[in-house]
Design a protein around this motif. Structure first.
Motif, PDB file in Angstrom:
ATOM      1  N   LEU A 218     -22.336 -20.410 -16.402  1.00 23.79           N
ATOM      2  CA  LEU A 218     -22.584 -21.360 -15.320  1.00 23.79           C
ATOM      3  C   LEU A 218     -22.073 -20.860 -13.975  1.00 23.79           C
ATOM      4  N   GLU A 219     -20.923 -20.200 -14.022  1.00 22.14           N
ATOM      5  CA  GLU A 219     -20.323 -19.694 -12.778  1.00 22.14           C
ATOM      6  C   GLU A 219     -19.537 -18.433 -13.083  1.00 22.14           C
ATOM      7  N   GLY A 220     -19.381 -17.594 -12.092  1.00 21.95           N
ATOM      8  CA  GLY A 220     -18.518 -16.443 -12.228  1.00 21.95           C
ATOM      9  C   GLY A 220     -19.222 -15.248 -12.822  1.00 21.95           C
ATOM     10  N   LYS A 221     -18.428 -14.361 -13.379  1.00 21.06           N
ATOM     11  CA  LYS A 221     -18.963 -13.097 -13.894  1.00 21.06           C
ATOM     12  C   LYS A 221     -17.927 -12.534 -14.845  1.00 21.06           C
ATOM     13  N   GLY A 222     -18.239 -11.501 -15.604  1.00 21.57           N
ATOM     14  CA  GLY A 222     -17.224 -10.978 -16.501  1.00 21.57           C
ATOM     15  C   GLY A 222     -17.782  -9.986 -17.492  1.00 21.57           C
ATOM     16  N   ILE A 223     -17.010  -9.788 -18.523  1.00 22.22           N
ATOM     17  CA  ILE A 223     -17.321  -8.810 -19.552  1.00 22.22           C
ATOM     18  C   ILE A 223     -17.346  -9.538 -20.883  1.00 22.22           C
TER      19      ILE A 223
END
Ligand SMILES: [Mn+2]
Ligand SMILES: [Mn+2]
Ligand SMILES: [Mn+2]
Ligand SMILES: [Mn+2]
Ligand SMILES: [Mn+2]
Ligand SMILES: [Mn+2]
Ligand SMILES: [Mn+2]
Ligand SMILES: [Mn+2]
Lengths: 250, 250, 250, 250, 250, 250, 250, 250
Positions: A218-223
């Motif tokens: 829904l939001e953000g970013k990552g691994i």
């Protein structure tokens, strides 16, 4: 914070509905995509979404992200409602969950009672529960549908609610924030988790299980570790999986 | 001996119930796990076990290691009984085998007769055989369940026994020690092997067959060939498989 | 010739029954095998054969090489008959084909008529055709069984014959020698090909098809392409496959 | 014991000189070999040894296993002396180590003094030390040669000795038996380790270092990790390497 | 915070000197290591460190992590000084940098002037600068050595300092904290960066360059991209590399 | 233009019926093929087509390119009609689509009405619609068959038409030319797309979806991304797939 | 025979000079090639040959197949002489070997003596031996050049000869036919082997050695193992290699 | 045309100097990059460029894309000149080629003669030719430098010119447009090719050669085969390579 600049002035979940489908520098690289499709999971980034008219819906186009054709036991799709659009009903004995990602929708039940739902609100419809979803203007929702697995003496109720009204739950051995959108009683045969990670947080358990997930960032970013490989995600959708996984967000 | 130091003062099978889920130096490496999940086998090390409440059991949490969702024809799970816990029954026509890994459990049949089982003891319940497993204190068992495949004129009997009472069997062409926990008569449609390897011993045959196994390493450590790759194992659980395999223990 | 030395003084198909299961220099290398097991084919070399008693057969042990558990629509197994052994019957509606690899067997039908079959002889039994296979001494056969797919007005007949009595067939575009062991009429829903390759000969077509094969290398050695990889074979068995394949023998 | 049968009646290190170069069942599989050749190591099994006349030696053929052409800083080769054979000298400034694997050799120095060396005996010749190796009958030795790296005030002496006369050394943190064949003084710029493993023993440290090794398996069999992969070895030779490695013998 | 528990009561950089070399549950898994060794980088975790006596040092053992044998243009090693130990000198024209990881060392120059250095302190010695490092008790340092590349009119000076005295530098486009331990003037032909990442922070640039790095993780844990793969690191050392890399700490 | 030379004087779609099955320089390389067969797609180049008699057809041989045995929900095959050939009927409740690739065929319905179809013409037969396809001379067609999925109140009509009579359709966000050969009404449960790409054109969307395709390259050559890999195609056929794909033609 | 049709009416080695550089059906598939280029070998098929003017030669274009830039210690190139062409000389101290593949060339030495060489003839020129190669019409030769490694008291002589005049040599343990084109005396520091394989013949030894080869397939086709993979070859050139290899021709 | 929209209103080569280094949707995905770095080639996309001050240049930062540290025999770097910047000189005996990508630069020779160069102009400086490059405002150039390989009697001259003044050259067997920026006389030991591809055009030859290239994509986008893999490129830089390659632009 690392992540603050981008989302400052945008409405909630704005990125899901405004994905970087066609960044100028990548859009015309034939065949370039971050999408992967494996035996037990799929990562389907926005440039791979295929929209088409949803049967029985009026003026709505949908992109199926998860489908039994791929091995899952449920469907997950994005539905883009246009002006004066209106939903169709699920198949017989199929339950439905919707979550508003953009715009405002009007929910009407068989008795003609209507409710407005805005972003971050959601609704659950038990199988064979008559209802309609309508929108005067553009709106986007994510829809989960599943053939309901009944238990004797357990009847799920229709629900309308929003994420911010759900309490934080305990996550022993873990550090992220967890909310559940559906009751945990046996009447409901699946659940929806809203998981919030602060920068640097992650799942401690590297899960291997037989359950199936559909995920939407829904939001953000990552691994995210899926099976043997590590995937980098920002605005993307996941297919089903029952393999090892572990997330680090954002 | 190479292996003597560790297990000297611990109770039998202590390591299975006290796995190195969170070794300090690895626990906060996001996504690091020895688990692998393949088409025809899975190796599920303790840091990937996902425990949840077992339906119909009281105060017991379980981690499913093998499930038909993954392709097997049986289930295998670890059940952790807490204080004053009590089991539920298998599904209709499903047989059950349990083996005690830690603590003491009380077995009670439909006639109300009870028995105490401690570590290394086991019980077999034919399909639709009423029984309960109870524990006053913490206990851990491994459970196998399978839809019974009946043969005309063959009826399996309920059984309670322990490994140390089973005789060593012949293993022509092989060198390890073998015990079978269930009778080999046709009434039983699966069996449980307890295999003991001395240091440097291994299976001579590199088996490729259609049978399915669930494996639990009770003591020691070693190298196991699964499919094309070689895995190093200590305390771990295996999923089902019907591919080539060959073990070297410990 | 390259290949002449080895087979000079041995009986026909001697190598199939005397595989190099335990060559001294490899037998105690834990886990070393040429076997491979893939999604759409398997190569099962002798050191991976797992023999066990055949249910309903007397004094006979068998190794299943192909089984529906692996994805095929038929079974293929090697049966080793010991002194005074006797076969069981196939399941209801299942046809059976046998081919003698070593020794002599006695075939008896429901009317009590018997026939002796030696190496290179074979028999076909339609579904539900009563028969027995007996042997006074050690004998080895390969067995194919399959649920018969009936067509209206087509009835397969029982057959006893031998390879050397079958005519060479045309193989347009190919160069190897082909014999078919069963009639090509519609009453038979599978066939058995005996293919002879001279040194340096190979299949010109690199087949990709939906049919399933079970292969047994009777004599010689060579290179076989299965899927993406090239396998070196001598005495070995193949699982089913419906992928690309192409053989070079020997 | 697992390993006892084979080596019972054979002379010491018999297998090295009688490798399974041509087991009947594999010898005519074109291209089939366990040999691997990688950037930082090679495993060269006997069927890949290429023998040719050794320049300057009389009636001796050699197979180079390690050579600077492959990246090493020394050479290692097997030399097979025939009847009435005689060695040549190393290049200028090159030291030489020999170890007898089969037969008896006669060592003669510049002063004409001779010594007989049998299996398990060895000799070290400093650079530019005149000597000859002769044999009346068939004999096999392994030879290491290296451009000597001199240090001021350090002069290596010629040596003749045998393994059984060397003391066992401490191996803190490890369990195998270690002997060194050369003094550890700075005058010697390499060393030879004889390492003995009992069944189930292995190296605890998984070494990654810049040193280079040449290895020859004298007896037994086992599993060796080289780089990323696990190799099964019995009678084989290793090339150089400076990557991670870890051995389990036998 | 996620990371707080472990390091609370330990001295600075305690983990580097107390690595999890032998966690009970992994130490006897033969061959299991997180170390990788590739063409252009290596990740050498503590269980792969090979310690030996450092030539010319007294009572000091060292483990070389980076060496020109592996392709680098410098060496990096850990030196463990024991009671009453004393350093040797670098080779002619070789500069040296040391950084104290544990204990206290005494630095003495050619004029006999001494200084005490504790953890987080460091020293730089220009080529051919006479000095000694001594320790009364156990101490650990990391050492970098490199053949100095002189420029006309530039002369590097010896330096003694500590990290906490160095100012934070600008890192345009990046978010981590950067300190440089050596002056950036042309007299110095390499530099040492101390980089501090808060949870969730990472390098924005995914560097591909010809420079070579040696890295030592002083505190924390995280994910590091090296070449094509993603590595999980906690207490580990890196070899040289000139490939793409990108870090996320911790 | 790059592509003009080859196709100048040939009839339409000539290459499909005259594939380079046996180019002299490749035909006798045993096992060499561009065909690939994966879990979710297959690329079947002409040298891998296996032709056999089509059951119920007269004097016609066929090569199945797609079949439910491979995971698809329809079949696709090439049918080569010889002199005086005649088709059989599809199975009960199975619809059929044919497209003429070479020659002229005669279509006759149950009422005995006949039509001639030449290259680029096609016909659709609803399930259980009686018809025959006949040819006096050699002709080639591609056939799709599928178990019809009925909807209440929707009845598909038989159709005969040709590509050049179909209008160009909108392809928002894409640049290629699109024609549909069947009506888009709900009565039809699949469709056939004729897609025309100019040099350098390609699909912008990198589709990941659950739909299944059968593809036949009618003219030209190009690059096609299937799953993770990039395939080079000229005259070839595709199996089914539901993975990511993206085409660049020619 | 399998191979007879193609070569029947063509001149010797015709295929080498008339490779299938541009088969119609593959020539315009962008990027499609059988060429591979690895660390220790290369397979360079004709469609990857890059021709350019040869420095110091008149009216001759060449394609370098092997060059020290790739790791070899010699060069190998194809030279196409046009009408009235003339060679240049090798570099100082470089020896040269030529072999005629098509046409007729005129060899002239420093004394002005000339000789005609036709297909299958060859010449060797010691280092610094003055000579010229001329052609009135189109001709093709393969050229090897190498910096000569001199030995005291050994002087190589210039040579002109043809393959058919060389005797067959012993190949113990192997079955192919071997001819050597240069004397085996120490004066020559490389040799040229002409190896003839009958269908089904192959090398028994799977060689791993430090020598370097350049290979040119003069006639036929087959399978060649290079390193880990199996290559299919017809008209192709090989680069250098010092890895395992094994050929099966044709 | 497919490609027209983007470049319509931008200055020539605008994209090279305005790469998509930080597209919002990808910039904060830790570790995500299209860059690859292999043994014989590298693809270095803008997000991996590492800029630093260029030694001896004033107010100029550079990013090395190719360097002998990576195996090449030349350097290639991007130089970004700021206000009032000024170049340094190449090393002794090193030639230099520059090409203007953005802005205007002033070239001044030893005699003080100056010239203005704008985008698409270039200059060549022979080794040890004194010159300076200055800029009042921001400018970007690409620079190639190489140790000059002299030939007797050949002297390269300094050059200033622009691409549009160079003639189109013949490219037999190929279809793209070719211009050479340097004379083809022997005095110059490298050359610069400007290659123009129309949509759908590509190299027919799949080159494998020992030459080394540095490539910079000036406009457009496409697919490039490097070694075994296919890369998608838009604004990117290439490292050196001597492997197979084949381009399709745009
Ligand atoms: Mn999960
Ligand atoms: Mn088994
Ligand atoms: Mn087939
Ligand atoms: Mn070592
Ligand atoms: Mn860096
Ligand atoms: Mn599609
Ligand atoms: Mn060779
Ligand atoms: Mn090129």
């Amino acid at each position: 914070s690392v992540l603050s600049t981008e989302s400052e002035s945008k409405p909630l979940y704005w990125k899901v509905d405004n994905p970087t489908l066609s960044p100028r520098h990548l859009q015309d690289l034939p065949g370039f995509t971050r999408s992967v499709y494996k035996r037990d999971y799929a990562l389907i980034t926005p440039e791979s979404h295929v929209y088409g008219p949803l049967p029985d819906w009026i003026d709505t186009s949908g992109a199926y992200l998860i489908s039994p054709e791929m091995g899952s036991q449920f469907v997950m799709y994005l539905a883009k409602l246009k002006e004066n659009s209106r939903s169709g009903l699920p198949l017989h004995d199929v339950e439905r969950f919707i979550f508003v990602l953009q715009g405002v929708i009007t929910l009407t039940n068989a008795a003609g009672v209507s409710q407005l739902l805005k972003v971050d609100s959601y609704a659950y419809f038990p199988p064979n529960f008559e209802h309609s979803i309508e929108s005067d203007a553009s709106a986007t929702i994510v829809v989960f549908e599943r053939r309901y697995a009944p238990l004797p003496n357990h009847v799920p109720e229709p629900l309308v609610n929003s994420t911010d009204k759900q309490p934080l739950l305990e996550t022993p051995g873990e550090i992220f924030e967890l909310r559940k959108l559906l009751p945990t009683s046996l009447a409901y045969d699946f659940n929806i988790h809203i998981m919030d990670f602060q920068p640097g947080e992650y799942l401690n358990v590297k899960e291997v299980h037989y359950n199936q997930h559909g995920l939407l960032l829904l939001e953000g970013k990552g691994i995210y570790r899926l099976g043997d490989s590590t995937q980098f995600r920002r605005v993307m959708s996941f297919g089903w999986h029952h393999s090892s996984h572990n997330g680090m967000l954002p």
